[in-house]
Design a protein around this motif. Structure first.
Motif, mmCIF file in Angstrom:
data_model
loop_
_atom_site.group_PDB
_atom_site.id
_atom_site.type_symbol
_atom_site.label_atom_id
_atom_site.label_comp_id
_atom_site.label_asym_id
_atom_site.label_seq_id
_atom_site.Cartn_x
_atom_site.Cartn_y
_atom_site.Cartn_z
ATOM 1 N N GLY A 253 0.801 -1.217 0.000
ATOM 2 C CA GLY A 253 0.000 0.000 0.000
ATOM 3 C C GLY A 253 0.828 1.257 0.000
ATOM 4 N N TRP A 254 2.012 1.205 -0.641
ATOM 5 C CA TRP A 254 2.936 2.340 -0.625
ATOM 6 C C TRP A 254 2.832 3.216 -1.863
ATOM 7 C CZ3 TRP A 254 8.351 0.328 1.354
ATOM 8 C CH2 TRP A 254 8.246 0.012 2.718
ATOM 9 N N LEU A 255 2.057 2.817 -2.852
ATOM 10 C CA LEU A 255 1.957 3.577 -4.091
ATOM 11 C C LEU A 255 0.603 4.283 -4.158
ATOM 12 C CD1 LEU A 255 3.496 1.064 -6.659
ATOM 13 C CD2 LEU A 255 4.652 2.873 -5.374
ATOM 14 N N GLY A 256 0.630 5.494 -4.717
ATOM 15 C CA GLY A 256 -0.629 6.222 -4.897
ATOM 16 C C GLY A 256 -1.268 6.679 -3.597
ATOM 17 N N VAL A 257 -0.467 6.934 -2.573
ATOM 18 C CA VAL A 257 -1.022 7.373 -1.289
ATOM 19 C C VAL A 257 -1.505 8.820 -1.394
ATOM 20 C CG1 VAL A 257 -0.495 7.744 1.163
ATOM 21 C CG2 VAL A 257 0.501 5.793 -0.066
ATOM 22 N N GLU A 258 -2.677 9.089 -0.885
ATOM 23 C CA GLU A 258 -3.234 10.439 -0.950
ATOM 24 C C GLU A 258 -2.521 11.366 0.037
ATOM 25 O OE1 GLU A 258 -7.436 10.351 -0.481
ATOM 26 O OE2 GLU A 258 -7.767 8.990 -2.171
ATOM 27 N N TYR A 296 12.367 7.168 -12.357
ATOM 28 C CA TYR A 296 13.623 7.909 -12.291
ATOM 29 C C TYR A 296 13.535 9.247 -11.570
ATOM 30 C CZ TYR A 296 14.374 4.374 -15.835
ATOM 31 O OH TYR A 296 14.444 3.169 -16.502
ATOM 32 N N ASP A 297 12.314 9.599 -11.150
ATOM 33 C CA ASP A 297 12.155 10.831 -10.376
ATOM 34 C C ASP A 297 11.457 10.538 -9.045
ATOM 35 O OD1 ASP A 297 12.384 13.679 -10.002
ATOM 36 O OD2 ASP A 297 10.226 13.781 -10.328
ATOM 37 N N ALA A 298 10.234 10.043 -9.102
ATOM 38 C CA ALA A 298 9.458 9.838 -7.875
ATOM 39 C C ALA A 298 10.121 8.838 -6.928
ATOM 40 C CB ALA A 298 8.048 9.369 -8.240
ATOM 41 N N LEU A 299 10.524 7.720 -7.452
ATOM 42 C CA LEU A 299 11.098 6.674 -6.605
ATOM 43 C C LEU A 299 12.583 6.877 -6.344
ATOM 44 C CD1 LEU A 299 9.268 3.702 -8.327
ATOM 45 C CD2 LEU A 299 8.989 4.312 -5.924
ATOM 46 N N ALA A 300 13.240 7.673 -7.190
ATOM 47 C CA ALA A 300 14.698 7.810 -7.107
ATOM 48 C C ALA A 300 15.146 9.143 -6.508
ATOM 49 C CB ALA A 300 15.305 7.671 -8.512
ATOM 50 N N ARG A 301 14.218 10.048 -6.174
ATOM 51 C CA ARG A 301 14.605 11.370 -5.653
ATOM 52 C C ARG A 301 14.034 11.566 -4.256
ATOM 53 N NH1 ARG A 301 12.199 16.465 -6.141
ATOM 54 N NH2 ARG A 301 10.652 15.632 -7.616
ATOM 55 N N ASP A 302 14.869 12.012 -3.346
ATOM 56 C CA ASP A 302 14.450 12.237 -1.963
ATOM 57 C C ASP A 302 13.534 13.454 -1.906
ATOM 58 O OD1 ASP A 302 14.123 12.411 0.717
ATOM 59 O OD2 ASP A 302 16.236 12.672 1.218
ATOM 60 N N HIS A 310 4.389 13.814 -5.062
ATOM 61 C CA HIS A 310 4.908 13.981 -6.406
ATOM 62 C C HIS A 310 3.836 14.653 -7.248
ATOM 63 C CE1 HIS A 310 6.555 12.930 -10.410
ATOM 64 N NE2 HIS A 310 7.713 12.909 -9.774
ATOM 65 N N GLU A 311 4.131 15.870 -7.695
ATOM 66 C CA GLU A 311 3.120 16.694 -8.334
ATOM 67 C C GLU A 311 2.630 16.075 -9.641
ATOM 68 O OE1 GLU A 311 0.422 19.493 -8.148
ATOM 69 O OE2 GLU A 311 2.037 19.333 -6.660
ATOM 70 N N GLU A 312 3.556 15.573 -10.472
ATOM 71 C CA GLU A 312 3.156 15.016 -11.771
ATOM 72 C C GLU A 312 2.208 13.837 -11.622
ATOM 73 O OE1 GLU A 312 6.127 14.526 -14.993
ATOM 74 O OE2 GLU A 312 7.542 15.373 -13.547
#
Length: 1015
Positions: A253-258, A296-302, A310-312
Motif C-alpha cells: 500500500g505504498w503507491l498512490g497514497v493520498e 527515475y524521479d518519484a522513486l529515485a529522488r528524496d 509527487h506533483e506530476e
C-alpha cells in the motif's frame, strides 16, 4: 451434483474474490466434501480458547468432519481479532491449527485441516491447507515430522483469483471422495511458478523485439543507447524487474497514497488504475509520460521535505534509493527526459494484465510455510529462465531448490556457532611458517606476527552442539512470549506466537550467541540470484530474534527490519560473473527489507548494495600482491570509511563523490576496474586492529557447473592463480573449493557447497580429494544425490559437501548419506540423520572415495580380492560413448529423423539410434526415441570431402547430404567453436573405434545409483 469447469471457476472466483462470507464459504465447501460430512458446530470462543491464543483468536468453528484413505480431515473457520493477526502472525495461525490437529480439542488427532482465517476489520482473508507430514520407514511404520506444513492463498476483493480458480476448481469436479492428496495438489506452488515463468519470458522476448524495432527507426534512441552501452535485453530485463518490484510494493500500500494519508493506505491496484486512467484520456506514451517519471524521479529522488508528494503523479510515492530506479547506462545514465522511448502502450498493458492475474507476496517461503503466490524467490528463477540455453550452459547456472538452500544454511550456521563458542584459539611458535597461502598481506608488527602465526585449536565446550542444532534447526523461533515491552510483542507478532523455551545453555549464553551471530561473515562467490544470502539472512535474523527474550534490557533496535539491515551491511557478501544476477540478488535483499518496514510515518530508503554484492569473476580476482605499509593502511582506512558512508547515502551528488573516492583508493592500492577480493572486501581480510580471525566464517554456494572444455580460455589464468592445485581436465567447480578452503575462509571457517559428485572418483578430482583430506581442510559431512536430478533443465550429479578450513582438531569419521528421491528434500535433515552413517576417514582415499557403509566396503574389498576385474580379462577393451559437443544439433527426435529421410533418403547412412546413460536400466534399455547424426571424422572414415580445402569440402558435404546440411546450418556458430569436432564443423571428433558401436557390447552409464549394465 456434478459441476462444469466454468461453473467451478465462477464459484471459486465469487467466494474467494470478495470479503469473507460464512454462507458463501460454506457453499464452496459443500461442493468439495460429501453432504454427510457437513456439520453445524457452534463457534468455540472465550475460555475454551487456550490462554496463549486468546489475544489473537476470537473464535473458531468446524464445518466438516471427513475421512478418506484412512486420513482424517476437517474444515475450520477461524476468526482473528485484528488485521495485524491475519497478515503478520502466520506462525501463530499455523500453530493454532497444529494444536487442533494434535488433539487439542476433543482429544482426536487429525491429519489435515482446510482453514479460512478472517477478521472483521480486513477485506482480505487467508485460505489455508495445514497438514502433517509423514515418513514411512522400512518397517512399514510411519513417523510424524515435528511440525505441520501450511500452504495458503491470500484472497479477497483486492487479490487476483486466477491461480485459485485454476487450481481449486478441480476439487469441485471430483467424482470421488476428496483426499488429502487432492487438497495438496490444489495448493501446489509449482503450477503458478511454471505459468508465471512462461508468460514472463514471452513478455521479455516481445519487449526485446520491440526495442530492436524502435532503435531501427529512432536515431536519437539508437545513438543514446549505443553511447551508454544499453542492449535491448538489458532494457527489457530492467523494465520487467522494475514493474514486478512495484507490484510487490503495491501489496504494502505504498503507491498512490493520498496527501496527508499514511504509508500503507495506497491502492493495491494503483498501477492498473494509473494505466486505465491514462488510456481513457490519452492512450499513448504511457512509458515516457508516466513510468519514466515514476521510476527515475518519484522513486529515485528524496522528497522527504515534501512528505513524498509527487506533483506530476498527484500522490505520495516513497523514495527508495538503492539503485534499482537509476536509469541504465555506463558512464552515466541515459537521458530519459530528452530521449523518447516510445514503447507501445499495448506492450505495457499486456505486462500489467499478466501481473494482475497473480497474487504477489513480499514474504519468501520458509520450509513449513508457503504462499501460493508470486514471491521474491521467483525472481531468481525468472532470471535463470531468461538465460538462453547456450549461455546458461556456459555460466553453469542452475537454481537451487529452496529445501536444499535452507538445509545448507542451517548446517553451515550450526558449524559456525559451534566453532565460535566452543573452540579456543591458541597461538603456536610465531616463527613457524603458516602452511596455507593467505590473501592477507604479511604484517611486520609483533602483534601482526602473532596474528599470522599458525593457530592451534582446542575444544572447550560451553554450549553442547546438540543444543545449538536444536536452536538453529527449529522451524519456529524458540522464543518465550513476553509483554515486557511493546517492541518484543511486535517482534513476536511478526514471526511466532508459539510458546517454547530455549535450551538452558542457549539462554545462559544468549549474549555471546547474539554477538557471534551479529558479526558472522558469509560469502557466496557465485551468488546467482541471491538464494543463499537471502536464506542466510533469514536464519540469522530468526535466531537473533529467538534470543530477544533472554536479552531484555539490552540496548539497540531489535525489530526484524533492523536485524535484517544489520545482517546485510555487516554479514552478507556476494560475487557473480553475470551482471543480471547481481541485479536480481540486490532486488531480493531489498524486498526482504520492504516486507518488514512498518514505520508508516516514514518509509526508510533502501541501502546501496554496490560494495556488498559485486559483479566480478571470483576465480580471477587475486591479482594484488604487495607488502604492508603505512600508506596502504591509510588508504584502506579511507576506503572503508567511504564504503560505509556509501551504504546509507541517499543524496545522488554525495553518492557520485563517494564512488570517485572509492575508485581513487582502489587505484592507489593497485586495483584495476575489475573486482579484487582483498580490496573490495577489505573489511573481511584486513579487519579491525587486533582482530584474531580474518577471512569469511562461511562460504556457501552452488558453484557453476562448467565442463573443462568450455573454460579453455581461462586455463592459463587458473593455473597462475591456483598453482599446484590446477588440473587441466578439471571442471570449474573444483576451483571454487580451493578458493574457499585455501583463500577465503578464516581458520576453522566452513565451506558448504552443492556441486557435482564426480570428483569423488574422477581422475581430475584427485587434487581436490587430497585437499579435502589434508592438513589444510577436512570434510565434515557429505550428502550424495547420485543421479537424482535436482535442477530443472540440467542433468547433474549433485552432492552437498560441508568442509572446514585448516584444523588440528582430531577427526575419525565423516557423516555420509545417500539421497535418491526428491520427495525426501522437505525433511532433508531428518533423512540425513536417519539414513546416514559414519564413514572412516581412511575410506576417503586420494585415489577415490568410498562413501558406502563400512560393512559394504569390507564386502566389496573381499569380492575384489577373490575375483578378476572385467578390464583384466583377455580381449576386453573399455571405450567411451560418443561425445558430440553440441547435442542440440546432432541429437534429434523421431519426427526430425523422418523429415530428414523424406528430404534425402541418403541421410539414413549417418543417422543412428541414440541412448543416454539414463536410458540404460538393469538388463535392458529404455528406448529414448532419440537419434544421433554420426558423421565421423575424415581420419576415421573416407568422405567425398576428406582432405579437401574448406570451401570445396563444404560444397561436397552439402551435395552429398543436403538435408543434413540444411539441418545443421542454424547451429553453425556453436558447431564451429565447439571442442569436440573433427576436421570440419559438421564432423564429430576423431574416434578410432567407431565401428565398435555397431557390434554387441556391454554398456553401462558412467554415473548410476544402481547396477544398470546391459548387453
Amino acid at each position: 451434483m456434478s459441476m462444469s469447469h466454468d461453473e467451478a471457476r465462477q464459484l471459486v472466483a465469487r467466494v474467494l474474490g470478495g470479503v469473507f462470507d460464512h454462507a458463501a464459504f460454506r457453499q464452496l465447501i459443500a461442493n468439495i466434501f460429501p453432504a454427510d460430512s457437513l456439520l453445524d458446530d457452534k463457534p468455540i470462543c472465550g475460555q475454551y480458547i487456550p490462554e496463549k491464543f486468546r489475544d489473537d483468536v476470537a473464535s473458531f468453528r468446524r464445518l466438516v468432519k471427513h475421512e478418506a484413505e484412512g486420513l482424517r480431515m476437517d474444515v475450520l473457520v477461524v476468526k482473528l481479532r485484528s488485521a495485524a493477526k491475519l497478515t503478520r502472525a502466520r506462525f501463530m495461525q499455523r500453530n493454532f491449527v497444529a494444536r487442533y490437529l494434535n488433539g487439542g480439542w476433543g482429544g482426536t488427532e487429525k491429519d489435515a485441516a482446510l482453514v479460512a482465517f478472517y477478521c472483521d476489520d480486513a477485506d482480505e482473508w487467508r485460505f489455508s491447507l495445514v497438514y502433517k507430514e509423514y515418513i514411512w520407514g522400512d518397517d512399514g511404520l510411519r513417523t510424524t515430522l515435528s511440525e505441520p506444513r501450511r500452504c495458503s492463498f491470500l484472497v479477497g476483493p483486492y487479490e487476483g483469483t486466477h491461480t485459485a480458480q485454476e487450481q481449486l476448481a478441480g476439487l469441485l469436479q471430483l467424482k470421488k471422495p476428496c483426499t488429502l492428496q487432492d487438497l495438496q495438489q490444489a495448493f501446489l506452488v509449482e503450477p503458478i511458478t511454471r505459468n508465471f515463468f512462461e508468460q514472463y519470458r514471452e513478455h521479455f522476448h516481445r519487449l526485446c523485439k520491440e526495442c530492436e524495432a524502435l532503435r531501427a527507426v529512432h536515431a536519437p534512441l539508437r545513438k543514446e543507447w549505443a553511447d551508454r552501452g544499453i542492449t535491448d535485453a538489458d532494457f527489457a530485463k530492467r523494465l520487467l524487474g522494475q514493474l514486478i518490484f512495484l507490484y510487490f510494493l503495491q501489496r504494502k500500500g505504498w503507491l498512490g497514497v493520498e496527501r496527508e494519508q499514511p504509508w500503507g493506505s495506497g491502492s493495491r491496484k494503483w498501477l492498473r488504475e494509473l494505466y486505465d486512467a491514462h488510456a481513457e484520456t490519452d492512450g499513448h506514451r504511457f512509458f515516457d509520460d508516466y513510468l519514466e517519471p515514476l521510476f527515475y524521479d518519484a522513486l529515485a529522488r528524496d522528497r522527504s521535505g515534501e512528505d513524498g508528494w509527487h506533483e506530476e503523479l498527484g500522490c505520495r510515492i516513497p523514495f527508495l534509493n538503492g539503485g534499482l530506479f537509476d536509469p541504465l547506462g555506463s558512464g552515466g545514465s541515459y537521458d530519459w527526459r530528452g530521449v523518447d522511448v516510445p514503447l507501445a502502450d499495448s506492450s505495457i498493458g499486456a505486462v500489467l494484465e499478466t501481473f494482475d492475474r497473480y497474487n504477489f507476496t513480499v514474504r519468501e517461503d520458509e520450509p513449513l510455510e508457503k504462499e501460493v503466490a508470486v514471491d521474491p524467490e521467483m525472481l531468481g528463477k525468472v532470471f535463470e529462465n531468461l538465460l538462453e540455453n547456450e549461455r546458461r550452459s556456459d555460466l553453469g547456472t542452475y537454481y537451487t531448490p529452496r529445501d536444499i538452500v535452507h538445509y545448507m544454511c542451517r548446517e553451515a550456521l550450526v558449524q559456525y556457532l559451534d566453532r565460535a563458542v566452543n573452540v579456543r584459539r591458541e597461538i603456536c611458535n610465531p616463527d613457524e611458517k603458516p602452511q596455507e597461502l593467505s590473501l592477507i598481506p604479511q604484517k611486520t608488527s609483533p602483534q601482526a606476527l602473532k596474528l599470522n602465526a599458525r593457530p592451534r585449536f582446542s575444544r572447550q565446550e560451553r554450549i553442547p552442539r546438540k543444543d545449538l542444532e536444536r536452536f538453529i534447526r527449529a522451524d519456529e523461533l524458540l522464543t518465550v512470549k513476553t509483554s515486557k515491552t511493546a517492541l518484543h510483542q511486535a517482534a513476536q507478532e511478526r514471526d511466532t506466537e508459539l510458546v517454547r523455551s530455549l535450551p538452558p545453555s542457549i539462554t545462559q549464553h544468549a549474549a555471546l550467541l547474539d554477538a557471534k551471530l551479529a558479526k558472522v561473515r558469509v560469502c557466496d562467490p557465485a551468488i546467482g540470484s541471491g538464494a543463499f544470502p537471502v536464506a542466510m539472512m533469514h536464519e540469522i535474523v530468526r535466531a537473533r530474534q529467538a534470543l530477544g527474550s533472554a536479552l531484555s534490557g539490552q540496548g539497540g533496535e531489535r525489530t526484524s527490519y533492523a536485524l535484517k539491515r544489520h545482517a546485510i551491511q555487516h554479514s552478507l557478501y556476494g560475487v557473480d560473473i553475470d551482471a543480471s544476477a547481481i541485479d536480481i540478488a540486490k532486488l531480493r535483499l531489498w524486498l526482504s527489507l520492504v516486507v518488514d518496514e512498518d514505520d508508516l510515518a516514514h518509509v526508510r530508503p533502501l541501502p546501496n548494495l554496490d560494495y556488498r554484492i559485486i559483479h566480478g569473476n571470483s576465480l580471477d580476482a587475486m591479482r594484488i600482491s604487495y607488502k604492508n605499509s603505512l600508506l596502504q593502511e591509510q588508504q584502506l582506512h579511507t576506503l572503508q570509511q567511504a564504503q560505509d558512508s556509501y551504504f546509507d547515502t541517499t543524496d545522488k551528488t554525495c553518492k557520485q563523490r563517494l564512488r570517485k573516492d572509492i575508485e581513487a583508493c582502489r587505484k592507489k592500492l593497485g586495483c584495476s576496474e575489475l573486482f579484487e577480493w582483498t580490496i573490495d572486501f577489505h573489511q573481511v581480510f584486513h579487519g579491525c586492529a587486533g582482530e584474531e580471525n580474518t577471512g569469511f566464517d562461511i562460504v556457501i554456494a552452488n558453484p557453476p557447473y562448467v565442463r573443462q572444455e568450455k573454460i579453455k580460455g581461462s586455463k592459463e589464468r587458473l593455473k597462475a592463480v591456483f598453482g599446484d592445485f590446477f588440473e587441466g581436465t578439471a571442471d570449474s567447480y573444483t576451483y571454487f573449493y580451493a578458493l574457499a578452503l585455501k583463500r577465503l575462509l578464516t581458520p576453522l571457517g566452513c565451506c558448504c557447497y552443492i556441486a557435482p559428485n564426480k570428483f569423488f572418483r574422477a581422475a581430475y578430482g584427485k587434487k581436490l580429494r587430497s585437499l579435502l583430506t589434508s592438513e589444510a581442510a577436512r570434510v565434515l559431512s557429505l550428502i550424495d544425490f547420485g543421479d537424482t536430478q535436482l535442477f530443472d533443465g540440467a542433468t547433474t550429479y549433485p552432492a552437498i559437501v560441508l568442509a572446514q578450513r585448516a584444523t588440528t582438531l582430531p577427526q575419525s569419521s565423516v557423516w555420509c548419506c545417500e539421497i535418491r528421491d526428491t520427495a525426501l528434500l522437505p525433511p532433508l535433515w531428518h533423512h540425513v540423520q536417519q539414513r546416514g552413517h559414519a564413514v572412516p576417514v581412511s575410506q576417503l582415499a586420494t585415489d577415490g572415495w568410498q562413501l558406502a557403509d563400512p560393512a559394504v566396503v569390507a564386502l566389496l574389498h573381499k569380492l575384489q580380492q577373490h575375483s578378476t576385474p572385467l578390464g583384466s580379462l583377455p580381449g576386453v577393451q573399455m571405450y567411451y560413448g560418443i561425445k558430440t559437443g553440441c547435442n542440440e544439433a546432432f541429437v534429434i527426435d523421431g519426427a526430425t529423423r523422418q523429415r530428414l529421410l523424406d528430404e534425402d533418403p541418403n541421410s539414413a547412412n549417418v543417422i543412428f539410434p541414440w541412448l543416454r546413460g539414463r536410458d540404460l536400466t538393469r538388463w535392458q534399455t529404455e528406448p529414448s526415441g532419440k537419434f544421433v547424426i554420426n558423421i565421423q571424422n575424415g581420419g576415421n572414415h573416407p568422405w567425398p570431402w576428406t582432405d579437401k580445402e574448406k570451401t570445396e569440402a563444404e560444397k561436397l558435404f552439402a551435395t552429398s547430404y543436403p538435408a543434413i546440411y540444411r539441418h545443421l546450418q542454424p547451429f553453425r556458430k556453436e558447431l564451429e567453436k565447439r571442442s569436440d569436432q573433427g576436421e570440419f564443423y559438421w564432423e564429430l571428433r576423431a574416434c578410432a573405434y567407431n565401428d565398435i558401436f555397431l557390434k554387441p557390447k556391454i554398456m553401462w552409464p558412467e554415473m548410476a545409483q544402481k547396477n544398470a549394465c546391459h548387453l
